[in-house]
Write an enzyme that holds these catalytic residues in place. Structure first.
Site, mmCIF file in Angstrom:
data_model
loop_
_atom_site.group_PDB
_atom_site.id
_atom_site.type_symbol
_atom_site.label_atom_id
_atom_site.label_comp_id
_atom_site.label_asym_id
_atom_site.label_seq_id
_atom_site.Cartn_x
_atom_site.Cartn_y
_atom_site.Cartn_z
ATOM 1 N N CYS A 119 0.837 -1.198 0.000
ATOM 2 C CA CYS A 119 0.000 0.000 0.000
ATOM 3 C C CYS A 119 0.874 1.251 0.000
ATOM 4 O O CYS A 119 0.569 2.244 -0.671
ATOM 5 C CB CYS A 119 -0.916 0.007 1.218
ATOM 6 S SG CYS A 119 -2.012 -1.417 1.327
ATOM 7 N N ASP A 151 35.439 15.376 16.996
ATOM 8 C CA ASP A 151 35.878 16.733 17.313
ATOM 9 C C ASP A 151 36.456 16.672 18.738
ATOM 10 O O ASP A 151 36.080 15.791 19.518
ATOM 11 C CB ASP A 151 34.664 17.669 17.242
ATOM 12 C CG ASP A 151 34.971 19.053 17.773
ATOM 13 O OD1 ASP A 151 36.081 19.552 17.513
ATOM 14 O OD2 ASP A 151 34.105 19.623 18.452
#
Length: 775
Positions: free
Chosen positions: A90, A474
């Protein structure tokens, strides 16, 4: 040049959808060469490439802002709940119809969570027309209530139509009755046949309806194959085989829906953490009022044991809050006046008075639920692959089955047997298990991640995180706490206090973390500052300013063309201790060097060790700091590779180089180093519970400010990839075996149905195992 683009962009697509339309509009103006997104600051930014000979910077800025405003009004993003879907096909039908509709930029249906995520051109298509377009193929769109995973405004959690299971039950009774009566010789054979026909009709109602909608949309899907097989068996007089086929197919779907509801309810359970009422102080009295009636600025009382009803800020009182539902933190977090609190968290001990800052669907909890529910709309490579296989495979089966019947008949096989073997091939080759194999695993994994304090924004990002062999970090704010402190003052001329006053006076004009470390050190020593002005920030290097009329420069070694030997020696000495150095120059004379250092996060070593146990092949530290400082941090944490010093654009280039060798994840704080996060295969942000930027821009968000969630997220993503691969192997393996067996006549249609539906349920339950996954 860059210009802030202040309208929402879809997290899963940077260079597609509305942004592609904006780029097309802007490039009509001669001189605008290219646009691309940078994720930096409070909004996504656009980097504009323009021809200086045709446009000035101001003209380019004005042009892009004009088109950005038009694009924000014209190209819209919308999320709806989709009702009446009863199979993964569907979702494919709805996507197929919408993608062929003029004005649709992108359309993706998350079958498991009943969500349609669509981008469209409001000048070519209205919301009413879009809803009508979906309605024509048999599905209803409803407004998605913010913060709920299920339909009916959060009160129901069911994929299948309400009476689907009832029809399957009626069909089973009719089938059993017909089979029983067939053994009674006195009864006419027509009676069992009528019961079989009734069983076929009741169980086949929803599959036939779905097949009709698919054909109406110009698409042939799995339901079409099954209905053809069942009806074909009936025409051959094999009513029992046809009814048995469609009964088991519908029963399998019904059980599949019930199983998938477990994953849906796991998401909806997050929404239910928020209470429906709150206590508001009214003079000397405290009244209980509905949460829906609260407004921003209202003061609510949160007693010990209560759940916080809405996001807000503590104004009075202190307590510890259990934030596990949002951030995954196992230990309650202390809260006092000025601290933010999240809806759904539990007040452990003291009473708090909280000022409401976010309502209903704006809360962190509501947005978390919405993002999890919509996550399946971001398709993983496996989902795209299985959808492509299904689109190719189904038409081939429709052609192959008649050819098999014809081939068998013309080689001497009786017509009825030939047809039954052809129908058996239709069943065997129907890729039901393949269609549901990935959605079941993705929704379960994303729901499990959310319950553990990790937001994964879709199958694509789940897959990318699971396949990442390298993880880059970082340094500042990610591996370190992010609040550097002044550790040493080394003077070359004058006194320590004089050097600190001069530096702090200039740095007071800056908001950089290193500047804050210097000004805080001066404040702690109660030193007065000098008048300063004309700040110039040199990106990635330092600052220049005028302090008491004198030119002052403060920065790293790269800030200065040449350094005296004595300055270099002092810098090297501080860097050897892991300190970031700030050289101070005034009126052309070098006055001294400040050494600043940041503390490692206490959980950083544990997180890196957890990644090592998972077998992460490579960890990388990308830092703008001096190489010696970054190397010292990397060595202490056991990181395998350190790249420093790097400017932001150099980090992006490094990430692109790493990505060529395979998947690489980048972990940052959600704002800084955003371009490098965007350049990675998958960007992971810390502290998303308190950051709108992280929730909107990162691919994976660790809701709490805790790196220990990272090994959990990576481990879960890898487990999800394994489950997806297992499911695809099971689905394709069973289909392959059944296809061969059907062609050779080794199985009857009833056997093919049982094995086919069994494999579908097996992949669903295998995916649901991820709901209980533990590290």
């Amino acid at each position: 040049m860059q210009v802030d683009l202040q309208f929402w962009l879809p997290a899963e697509t940077d260079e597609a959808g509305r942004f592609a339309e904006l780029e097309r509009m802007a490039r009509r103006r001669p001189g605008i060469l290219d646009l691309h997104i940078r994720r930096d600051g409070a909004f996504p930014q656009i980097c504009v490439h323009y021809d200086r000979e045709l446009l000035t910077a101001e003209e380019a800025l004005k042009e892009v802002r004009f088109h950005a405003g038009k694009a924000a009004k014209r190209f819209l993003h919308r999320v709806w709940m989709v009702r009446d879907m009863d199979s993964p096909d569907c979702a494919g039908v709805i996507e197929h119809v919408l993608r062929r509709t003029p004005g649709i930029l992108s359309a993706s249906v998350a079958y498991s969570s009943e969500r349609l995520v669509v981008e469209y051109d409001a000048e070519l298509l209205s919301e009413r027309e879009l809803v009508k377009k979906v309605g024509v193929v048999g599905y209803r769109l409803e407004d998605a209530k913010a913060g709920h995973a299920c339909s009916d405004h959060g009160h129901a959690c069911g994929l299948a139509p309400a009476n689907g299971m009832r029809l399957v039950g009626i069909s089973g009774v009719l089938l059993a009755a017909g089979l029983g009566l067939s053994f009674v010789p006195e009864l006419p054979p027509l009676l069992p046949q009528l019961l079989y026909a009734g069983a076929l009709g009741t169980a086949g109602w929803y599959p036939a309806r779905s097949a009709f909608h698919a054909l109406r949309a110009g698409r042939v899907d799995i339901e079409t194959l099954m209905v053809l097989a069942a009806v074909g068996a009936g025409f051959l007089g094999a009513f029992f085989e046809g009814a048995f086929l469609i009964f088991l197919f519908s029963l399998g779907h019904a059980l599949e829906h019930r199983a998938m509801e477990r994953a849906r309810q796991a998401v909806e359970s997050l929404a239910k953490l928020r209470p429906n009422t709150a206590f508001v102080r009214d003079g000397a009295q405290v009244k209980e009022v509905p949460v829906a009636g609260l407004r921003r600025g209202d003061r609510i009382l949160v007693r010990p044991g209560d759940r916080v009803p809405l996001d807000g800020v503590v104004r009075e009182g202190s307590s510890n809050l259990d934030q596990a539902a949002i951030t995954g933190e196992s230990v309650p977090v202390p809260k006092a006046a000025g601290d933010g609190v999240y809806a759904g968290t539990v007040n452990v001990d003291g009473a708090l008075e909280v000022e409401v800052t976010r309502l209903g669907g704006e809360t962190t909890l509501a947005r978390l639920v919405d993002l999890v529910a919509e996550a399946e709309a971001s398709k993983s490579p496996a989902q795209r692959m299985t959808a492509k296989v299904e689109r190719i495979f189904v038409p081939l089966v429709l052609v192959g089955a008649p050819l098999l019947v014809a081939g068998l008949f013309f080689t001497g096989t009786p017509l009825q047997e030939s047809f039954l073997r052809g129908l058996s091939l239709l069943v065997a080759a129907s890729p039901c298990a393949l269609a549901i194999s990935t959605p079941a695993a993705v929704l379960s994994a994303v729901a499990r991640a959310a319950s553990g304090g990790v937001l994964i924004k879709g199958g694509a990002h789940l897959d990318a995180l699971g396949s990442a062999g390298s993880i880059a970090f970082d340094k500042t704010g990610t591996l370190t706490i992010g609040r550097p402190k002044l550790m040493s003052i080394r003077t070359l001329e004058g006194s320590e206090s004089g050097l600190l006053v001069l530096a702090a006076s200039a740095e007071a004009l800056s908001a950089h973390p290193l500047a804050r470390a210097v000004t805080e050190a001066a404040a702690e020593r109660q030193l007065g500052l000098l008048p300063a002005a004309e700040l110039v920030a040199i990106h990635g290097k330092g600052i220049r300013a005028k302090v008491a009329g004198n030119d002052v420069a403060i920065g790293s070694e790269s800030m200065f063309d040449s350094l005296p030997t004595v300055v270099r020696q002092v810098v090297e000495e501080a860097q050897g201790l892991g300190q970031t150095t700030m050289i101070v120059q005034s009126a052309g004379r070098f006055l001294g060097v400040l050494g600043v250092a940041d503390s490692l996060r206490p959980e950083a070593k544990e997180a890196l060790a957890g990644l090592a146990r998972l077998g992460v092949e490579r960890t990388i530290l990308l830092s703008g700091d001096h190489e010696r400082v970054a190397t010292a941090v990397g060595k202490e944490l056991g990181i395998s590779e350190v790249r420093a010093p790097l400017l932001p654009e150099e980090k992006v280039r490094a990430m692109r180089i790493f990505s060529r060798g395979g998947g690489v994840a980048m972990v940052g704080d959600g704002v800084n180093d955003a371009p490098a996060l965007a350049a990675a295969s998958v960007g992971v942000s810390l502290g998303g519970a308190g950051s709108d930027v992280a929730l909107e821009t990162a691919d994976v968000v660790l809701m709490g400010d805790d790196l220990r969630r990272l090994p959990f997220a990576v481990g879960l993503a890898r487990a999800a990839r394994r489950v997806v691969h297992q499911n695809i192997t099971i689905a394709m393996g069973v289909s392959g075996i059944l296809i061969v067996a059907s062609v050779m006549g080794w199985v009857e249609i009833a056997h093919a149905v049982v094995l086919h539906e069994g494999s579908t349920l097996l992949v669903v339950f295998n995916g649901l195992r991820l709901l209980r996954w533990k590290q």
